[in-house]
Every structure is written in C-alpha cells, then in structure tokens.
Design a protein around this motif. Structure first.
Motif, mmCIF file in Angstrom:
data_model
loop_
_atom_site.group_PDB
_atom_site.id
_atom_site.type_symbol
_atom_site.label_atom_id
_atom_site.label_comp_id
_atom_site.label_asym_id
_atom_site.label_seq_id
_atom_site.Cartn_x
_atom_site.Cartn_y
_atom_site.Cartn_z
ATOM 1 N N SER A 180 1.084 41.354 67.504
ATOM 2 C CA SER A 180 0.134 40.650 66.706
ATOM 3 C C SER A 180 -1.024 40.334 68.061
ATOM 4 O O SER A 180 -2.213 40.650 67.698
ATOM 5 N N SER A 181 -0.704 40.477 69.227
ATOM 6 C CA SER A 181 -1.770 40.249 70.185
ATOM 7 C C SER A 181 -2.187 41.475 70.214
ATOM 8 O O SER A 181 -3.715 41.522 70.954
ATOM 9 N N ALA A 182 -1.833 42.780 70.017
ATOM 10 C CA ALA A 182 -2.808 43.882 69.969
ATOM 11 C C ALA A 182 -3.664 43.993 68.684
ATOM 12 O O ALA A 182 -4.121 45.293 68.476
ATOM 13 N N GLY A 183 -3.532 43.067 67.770
ATOM 14 C CA GLY A 183 -4.120 43.251 66.491
ATOM 15 C C GLY A 183 -3.415 43.736 65.498
ATOM 16 O O GLY A 183 -4.010 44.480 64.468
ATOM 17 N N ALA A 184 -2.079 44.069 65.500
ATOM 18 C CA ALA A 184 -1.354 44.902 64.435
ATOM 19 C C ALA A 184 -1.519 44.104 63.182
ATOM 20 O O ALA A 184 -1.320 42.783 63.190
ATOM 21 N N GLN A 185 -1.305 44.785 62.174
ATOM 22 C CA GLN A 185 -1.429 44.202 60.711
ATOM 23 C C GLN A 185 -0.599 45.215 59.732
ATOM 24 O O GLN A 185 -0.882 46.268 59.917
ATOM 25 N N GLN A 186 -0.264 44.816 58.756
ATOM 26 C CA GLN A 186 0.758 45.655 57.694
ATOM 27 C C GLN A 186 -0.294 45.748 56.694
ATOM 28 O O GLN A 186 -0.749 44.701 56.216
ATOM 29 N N LEU A 187 -0.219 47.018 55.863
ATOM 30 C CA LEU A 187 -0.659 47.341 54.673
ATOM 31 C C LEU A 187 0.361 47.150 53.810
ATOM 32 O O LEU A 187 1.554 47.063 53.841
ATOM 33 N N PRO A 188 0.225 47.077 52.212
ATOM 34 C CA PRO A 188 1.174 46.843 51.461
ATOM 35 C C PRO A 188 2.155 47.846 51.605
ATOM 36 O O PRO A 188 1.670 49.113 51.468
ATOM 37 N N ALA A 189 3.464 47.871 51.401
ATOM 38 C CA ALA A 189 4.437 48.745 51.323
ATOM 39 C C ALA A 189 4.444 49.461 50.074
ATOM 40 O O ALA A 189 4.069 48.845 48.866
ATOM 41 N N VAL A 190 4.824 50.538 49.893
ATOM 42 C CA VAL A 190 4.774 51.433 48.814
ATOM 43 C C VAL A 190 6.126 52.039 48.621
ATOM 44 O O VAL A 190 6.539 52.692 49.590
ATOM 45 N N GLN A 191 6.954 52.093 47.259
ATOM 46 C CA GLN A 191 8.017 52.510 47.089
ATOM 47 C C GLN A 191 7.941 54.407 46.881
ATOM 48 O O GLN A 191 7.150 54.276 45.874
ATOM 49 N N TRP A 192 8.891 55.087 47.137
ATOM 50 C CA TRP A 192 8.951 56.379 46.738
ATOM 51 C C TRP A 192 10.047 56.563 45.894
ATOM 52 O O TRP A 192 11.138 56.503 46.000
ATOM 53 N N ARG A 193 9.671 55.915 44.437
ATOM 54 C CA ARG A 193 10.661 56.001 43.501
ATOM 55 C C ARG A 193 11.398 57.065 43.249
ATOM 56 O O ARG A 193 11.059 58.353 43.055
ATOM 57 N N GLN A 238 5.383 51.845 54.567
ATOM 58 C CA GLN A 238 4.326 50.906 54.955
ATOM 59 C C GLN A 238 3.541 51.213 56.431
ATOM 60 O O GLN A 238 4.075 51.656 57.316
ATOM 61 N N ARG A 239 2.278 51.342 56.250
ATOM 62 C CA ARG A 239 1.396 51.568 57.352
ATOM 63 C C ARG A 239 1.183 50.169 58.176
ATOM 64 O O ARG A 239 0.537 49.322 57.440
ATOM 65 N N THR A 240 1.515 50.292 59.434
ATOM 66 C CA THR A 240 1.178 49.296 60.184
ATOM 67 C C THR A 240 0.088 49.562 61.081
ATOM 68 O O THR A 240 0.262 50.669 61.777
ATOM 69 N N GLU A 241 -0.952 49.010 61.427
ATOM 70 C CA GLU A 241 -2.313 49.153 62.010
ATOM 71 C C GLU A 241 -1.877 48.812 63.443
ATOM 72 O O GLU A 241 -1.539 47.518 63.999
ATOM 73 N N LEU A 242 -2.683 49.487 64.488
ATOM 74 C CA LEU A 242 -2.866 49.246 65.820
ATOM 75 C C LEU A 242 -1.695 48.655 66.475
ATOM 76 O O LEU A 242 -1.938 47.628 67.246
ATOM 77 N N MET A 243 -0.857 49.434 66.675
ATOM 78 C CA MET A 243 0.584 49.127 67.396
ATOM 79 C C MET A 243 -0.033 49.614 69.010
ATOM 80 O O MET A 243 -0.576 50.533 68.984
#
Length: 253
Positions: free
Chosen positions: A19-32, A43-48
C-alpha cells in the motif's frame, strides 16, 4: 499451522508495504468452467514495488502470482493486463544456463507452455538491474524476463479449494458462501486450530503443562507468549480454553 492471528499479522505487514507503494486491486474475474476455463479467479494488482513483494502480497490474499499452462489461459490472463507490464509467477531457478532454461512456476506445476516475446528471454543486464530471472507480461500476451524490480502491476490467480468441494474458495468468499473474517483469502473453516496450535509447550501432547501455560497468560495476548492466544483473536480467554480442552491428548494420536 500458523494461527489466524499470525496469518493476519503477516498479511498486514505485506499489505502495508504494498500500500505504501500505491498498490491497488482491480476487480477479480473468473475464468468460468462453462467457458472452457479452470474456474480460477484472476486479478490485476497495480504498482507493486517488486516481484517478491508481489509474490508475498498474492499469498497473503490467499492466491499466488498467475501461472500459465495453456494458450487459452494466457489469453484470458493477458486480457487483464491492459497496456502495461505485469509480474507473473515464473522465475528462473538457476542462472547456470541463461537465458532460456530452468524456468519454474512458483506453484511447482510443470513449465509446459511459453509465450516469449521476440528476442526474449535475453537476460539483459544493462541499466544496473542485474540478471533477469523473473517473468512478466510484456505489453500484451507476450512474456519478458525481467530483473523483478518495479513498480509494476501483477496478475494474481486464486485457485485454492481448501474444503475440497470442487469450487475455488475465492469465489465462495465473494459470494458470501464462505466466511473470511480476517479477509486473508482463506475461509475461516479452513483455519480451525489444530492440536499443534494447542500444544503450547510443545511436546507432542496437549496436557496439563499446556493448560498451565494458557492460564498463566490469561487476558490480552502477551508479546512474551502469543502462542497462548490459540484462536488468534487478541485475547487468551474461555474460547482458547475450550479449544485446548477439545484437543486434549496426543497430537496425531
């Protein structure tokens, strides 16, 4: 087995770093499964900040960096990538035969599919980044070997089915079918304390010595002996006593 309290502390530490690096999660999507998928969630997580933090962050959320085993899975996961590089769960276990051999998935599954971009992997060592031993998407579905430094997005895959009901736990948590009170991605029913957790001394048996240790630290959990808080709720109380008594006797006996 770590108690829920320890798991929560580990997760909190990793999440704080991310979180200190600005990470945030986008909604997860299921491969049905009905769409030809595996039922997993992505799920894509940004700015790790780097590959290893992304790996720990994914694990703390009950998932792992995505591991790709087919063209169709690669296309599905890459669709979440957008137009940026994303860490994946591949790494080079040895640098003895750079650049293209001894790549592995963090889950231990076979390295049976690749989607390298043209000229990759190349083990580029310029720019002071060191050897390129970590896998990432390279602007689309093609892969690149990188040095693991960020900031970079990451693709998390959720595949665990701890209660073996044939349904990925993450989706059941999202739907409210399984409780996850500490929000660590692991259903609470899969984190029930075991005999090992109640064996406070530890000597392979839950007995009077463990009972004495629990009573000696009754009240708010003490940093001097956090093991006494068997259920990890921050207090040594009747709930922990009940667990200890229910597991009385030899562990594994």
């Amino acid at each position: 087995m770590k108690t829920p309290g320890v798991r929560a502390a580990v997760m909190a530490g990793v999440v704080m770093v991310a979180s200190s690096a600005g990470a945030q999660q986008l909604p997860a999507v299921q491969w049905r499964v009905e769409d030809g998928g595996n039922g997993h969630w992505y799920q894509r997580t940004e700015l790790m900040p780097d590959w290893d933090t992304a790996r720990l962050y994914a694990g703390a959320r009950g998932g792992h960096l995505a591991t790709i085993s087919s063209l169709s899975e690669n296309e599905f996961a890459a669709a979440l990538n957008g137009s940026s590089a994303c860490f994946l769960g591949g790494f080079q276990s040895s640098s003895a035969c750079e650049p293209g051999c001894e790549w592995s998935w963090i889950t231990g599954e076979p390295w049976s599919f690749v989607s390298w971009d043209a000229g990759q992997p190349d083990n580029y060592t310029g720019g002071g980044g060191g050897n390129e031993n970590y896998l990432s998407y390279f602007y689309g579905p093609k892969w690149n070997d990188g040095n693991g430094l960020g900031p970079s997005d990451a693709i998390i895959e959720y595949s665990a089915d701890c209660n073996a009901d044939g349904i990925v736990d993450y989706g059941q948590i999202l739907a409210g079918d399984l409780s996850d009170a500490d929000s660590n991605g692991i259903p609470d029913l899969c984190e029930l304390p075991t005999c090992i957790d109640a064996d406070l001394n530890p000597n392979g048996i839950v007995d009077g010595a463990d009972l004495g240790a629990l009573l000696a630290f009754w009240g708010p959990v003490s940093p001097a002996f956090p093991r006494a808080d068997i259920n990890g709720d921050g207090n040594v109380n009747g709930a922990d006593l009940g667990i200890l008594l229910s597991l009385w006797g030899p562990c594994g006996g």
